[in-house]
Structures are given as structure tokens and as C-alpha cells.
Design a protein around this motif. Structure first.
Motif, PDB file in Angstrom:
ATOM      1  N   GLU A 107       0.825  -1.203   0.000  1.00  0.00           N
ATOM      2  CA  GLU A 107       0.000   0.000   0.000  1.00  0.00           C
ATOM      3  C   GLU A 107       0.859   1.252   0.000  1.00  0.00           C
ATOM      4  O   GLU A 107       1.999   1.243   0.450  1.00  0.00           O
ATOM      5  CB  GLU A 107      -0.953   0.023   1.187  1.00  0.00           C
ATOM      6  CG  GLU A 107      -0.254   0.120   2.527  1.00  0.00           C
ATOM      7  CD  GLU A 107      -1.223   0.081   3.699  1.00  0.00           C
ATOM      8  OE1 GLU A 107      -2.341  -0.467   3.557  1.00  0.00           O
ATOM      9  OE2 GLU A 107      -0.862   0.600   4.750  1.00  0.00           O
ATOM     10  N   VAL A 108       0.279   2.318  -0.552  1.00  0.00           N
ATOM     11  CA  VAL A 108       0.923   3.624  -0.549  1.00  0.00           C
ATOM     12  C   VAL A 108      -0.167   4.657  -0.289  1.00  0.00           C
ATOM     13  O   VAL A 108      -1.322   4.470  -0.684  1.00  0.00           O
ATOM     14  CB  VAL A 108       1.674   3.907  -1.873  1.00  0.00           C
ATOM     15  CG1 VAL A 108       0.723   3.978  -3.049  1.00  0.00           C
ATOM     16  CG2 VAL A 108       2.495   5.171  -1.778  1.00  0.00           C
ATOM     17  N   PHE A 109       0.195   5.709   0.412  1.00  0.00           N
ATOM     18  CA  PHE A 109      -0.755   6.779   0.707  1.00  0.00           C
ATOM     19  C   PHE A 109      -0.560   7.931  -0.261  1.00  0.00           C
ATOM     20  O   PHE A 109       0.562   8.261  -0.646  1.00  0.00           O
ATOM     21  CB  PHE A 109      -0.597   7.249   2.153  1.00  0.00           C
ATOM     22  CG  PHE A 109      -1.118   6.243   3.136  1.00  0.00           C
ATOM     23  CD1 PHE A 109      -2.456   6.252   3.511  1.00  0.00           C
ATOM     24  CD2 PHE A 109      -0.297   5.258   3.647  1.00  0.00           C
ATOM     25  CE1 PHE A 109      -2.948   5.311   4.394  1.00  0.00           C
ATOM     26  CE2 PHE A 109      -0.782   4.309   4.526  1.00  0.00           C
ATOM     27  CZ  PHE A 109      -2.115   4.339   4.909  1.00  0.00           C
ATOM     28  N   THR A 110      -1.681   8.535  -0.648  1.00  0.00           N
ATOM     29  CA  THR A 110      -1.669   9.627  -1.609  1.00  0.00           C
ATOM     30  C   THR A 110      -2.572  10.752  -1.126  1.00  0.00           C
ATOM     31  O   THR A 110      -3.361  10.585  -0.197  1.00  0.00           O
ATOM     32  CB  THR A 110      -2.175   9.157  -2.986  1.00  0.00           C
ATOM     33  OG1 THR A 110      -3.544   8.771  -2.871  1.00  0.00           O
ATOM     34  CG2 THR A 110      -1.335   8.028  -3.532  1.00  0.00           C
ATOM     35  N   MET A 111      -2.448  11.879  -1.793  1.00  0.00           N
ATOM     36  CA  MET A 111      -3.323  13.022  -1.550  1.00  0.00           C
ATOM     37  C   MET A 111      -3.520  13.720  -2.885  1.00  0.00           C
ATOM     38  O   MET A 111      -2.637  13.689  -3.740  1.00  0.00           O
ATOM     39  CB  MET A 111      -2.671  13.982  -0.550  1.00  0.00           C
ATOM     40  CG  MET A 111      -3.464  15.250  -0.308  1.00  0.00           C
ATOM     41  SD  MET A 111      -2.586  16.365   0.814  1.00  0.00           S
ATOM     42  CE  MET A 111      -3.022  15.611   2.362  1.00  0.00           C
ATOM     43  N   THR A 112      -4.672  14.326  -3.061  1.00  0.00           N
ATOM     44  CA  THR A 112      -4.919  15.089  -4.280  1.00  0.00           C
ATOM     45  C   THR A 112      -5.218  16.537  -3.934  1.00  0.00           C
ATOM     46  O   THR A 112      -5.685  16.848  -2.846  1.00  0.00           O
ATOM     47  CB  THR A 112      -6.124  14.535  -5.064  1.00  0.00           C
ATOM     48  OG1 THR A 112      -7.260  14.502  -4.202  1.00  0.00           O
ATOM     49  CG2 THR A 112      -5.841  13.176  -5.622  1.00  0.00           C
ATOM     50  N   HIS A 113      -4.925  17.386  -4.868  1.00  0.00           N
ATOM     51  CA  HIS A 113      -5.378  18.777  -4.871  1.00  0.00           C
ATOM     52  C   HIS A 113      -6.083  18.935  -6.202  1.00  0.00           C
ATOM     53  O   HIS A 113      -5.421  19.131  -7.224  1.00  0.00           O
ATOM     54  CB  HIS A 113      -4.211  19.754  -4.754  1.00  0.00           C
ATOM     55  CG  HIS A 113      -3.539  19.720  -3.434  1.00  0.00           C
ATOM     56  ND1 HIS A 113      -2.294  20.212  -3.230  1.00  0.00           N
ATOM     57  CD2 HIS A 113      -3.937  19.230  -2.236  1.00  0.00           C
ATOM     58  CE1 HIS A 113      -1.946  20.044  -1.961  1.00  0.00           C
ATOM     59  NE2 HIS A 113      -2.921  19.434  -1.349  1.00  0.00           N
ATOM     60  N   LEU A 114      -7.387  18.785  -6.193  1.00  0.00           N
ATOM     61  CA  LEU A 114      -8.150  18.839  -7.426  1.00  0.00           C
ATOM     62  C   LEU A 114      -8.798  20.209  -7.578  1.00  0.00           C
ATOM     63  O   LEU A 114      -9.357  20.745  -6.629  1.00  0.00           O
ATOM     64  CB  LEU A 114      -9.216  17.746  -7.444  1.00  0.00           C
ATOM     65  CG  LEU A 114      -8.684  16.317  -7.308  1.00  0.00           C
ATOM     66  CD1 LEU A 114      -9.836  15.325  -7.275  1.00  0.00           C
ATOM     67  CD2 LEU A 114      -7.719  15.985  -8.422  1.00  0.00           C
ATOM     68  N   ARG A 115      -8.719  20.752  -8.762  1.00  0.00           N
ATOM     69  CA  ARG A 115      -9.341  22.036  -9.083  1.00  0.00           C
ATOM     70  C   ARG A 115     -10.320  21.774 -10.215  1.00  0.00           C
ATOM     71  O   ARG A 115      -9.928  21.826 -11.389  1.00  0.00           O
ATOM     72  CB  ARG A 115      -8.271  23.043  -9.477  1.00  0.00           C
ATOM     73  CG  ARG A 115      -7.344  23.361  -8.314  1.00  0.00           C
ATOM     74  CD  ARG A 115      -6.148  24.164  -8.799  1.00  0.00           C
ATOM     75  NE  ARG A 115      -5.341  24.615  -7.688  1.00  0.00           N
ATOM     76  CZ  ARG A 115      -4.332  23.935  -7.181  1.00  0.00           C
ATOM     77  NH1 ARG A 115      -4.013  22.764  -7.675  1.00  0.00           N
ATOM     78  NH2 ARG A 115      -3.634  24.415  -6.176  1.00  0.00           N
ATOM     79  N   PRO A 116     -11.577  21.470  -9.886  1.00  0.00           N
ATOM     80  CA  PRO A 116     -12.541  21.042 -10.903  1.00  0.00           C
ATOM     81  C   PRO A 116     -12.650  21.978 -12.110  1.00  0.00           C
ATOM     82  O   PRO A 116     -12.802  21.510 -13.227  1.00  0.00           O
ATOM     83  CB  PRO A 116     -13.862  20.988 -10.141  1.00  0.00           C
ATOM     84  CG  PRO A 116     -13.457  20.778  -8.725  1.00  0.00           C
ATOM     85  CD  PRO A 116     -12.147  21.511  -8.554  1.00  0.00           C
TER      86      PRO A 116
END
Length: 147
Positions: A107-116
Motif C-alpha cells: 500500500e501507498v498513501f496519496t493526496m490530491t489537490h483537485l481544481r474542478p
């Protein structure tokens, strides 16, 4: 219209424009919830820390071989994973995708910064050393930007 009324109207217009601009540029930091948040091509943007294996210059996400699987590829290698809560990507024990998925890990942890409104400004960050809780200047990360 009086001068003061024009000033108030102009101030309201400027304030409204700022609110609209801020909402367009606002980063929705969170975790990817599935293929819809990831699908497409991503280019390497920033690397923090050092890695024995250099991060791929680009990634492509698409549907995996089963309905709940997502396929990641760097053009040479590929792996399938399940997106779980909290930004956790869970791979089969036989999958290898260093350095995004550290050797021996599933497993790996991720994060997003989404700008729709501006998908080209989207970011996907991998944290190969574990869950990103709290500030840590020494935490390694690999950040991709949506192409």
C-alpha cells in the motif's frame, strides 16, 4: 446614479469577481476516491527527498482488469490497485512499482489537490513513507500534475 452608489456598485462587482476567481482556483485537497479522480495522464512535477529508483516522468491511470481495480502505468511497467479511504492505494502482494510503491509494500498513501474548473492544475502526491499526518520537513513525496 450618485457617485457613492457607483462606488458601492463597483465594490460589489470587484468583490463578486474575487469570489468567483477564488472558487475557480480553490484547491480541493483530499484523497482520490476512485478512477474518476485519477484517470488520464500525469507528469512528474516535484520530488522531495531522495529515492534509489527515480520516479517515473509520467503516469497513466485507467480502468483495471476488474471493476474495482485501477491500472497505473509508466509506459514500461504497470500495476493494478484498489483505491481505499484516506488516499490509500492497495496493491496485490506480487505488484512492484518502485519508488511510488516501496519494495515489499502493498500500500501507498496519496493526496490530491483537485481544481474542478481547472483540471490541468490538479496534483496527485504520493507519500511512500506512510500516511501524511502533520508537518514533517523530512517526509519524502512525489508530486504529479495532470497533463
Amino acid at each position: 446614479m450618485s457617485r457613492s452608489a457607483r462606488i458601492v456598485a463597483l465594490a460589489a462587482l470587484v468583490a463578486g469577481s474575487l469570489v468567483v476567481a477564488a472558487s475557480l482556483l480553490d484547491s480541493n485537497a483530499g484523497w482520490p476516491r476512485g478512477l474518476a479522480d485519477l484517470e488520464g495522464h500525469w507528469a512528474l512535477d516535484e520530488v522531495r527527498g531522495t529515492f534509489e529508483v527515480p520516479p517515473p516522468d509520467s503516469l497513466t491511470f485507467g480502468p483495471g482488469p476488474a471493476p474495482n481495480l485501477v491500472r497505473i502505468s509508466d509506459g514500461t511497467r504497470g500495476a493494478d490497485f484498489v483505491v481505499q479511504g484516506g488516499g490509500r492505494f492497495v496493491f496485490d502482494g506480487s505488484q512492484h512499482f518502485e519508488p511510488l510503491l516501496p519494495a515489499g509494500s502493498t500500500e501507498v498513501f496519496t493526496m490530491t489537490h483537485l481544481r474542478p474548473a481547472l483540471p490541468a492544475w490538479d496534483h496527485l502526491i504520493f507519500f511512500p513513507d506512510g500516511m501524511p499526518i502533520g508537518p514533517d520537513a523530512n517526509r519524502r513525496s512525489i508530486r504529479y500534475e495532470r497533463e
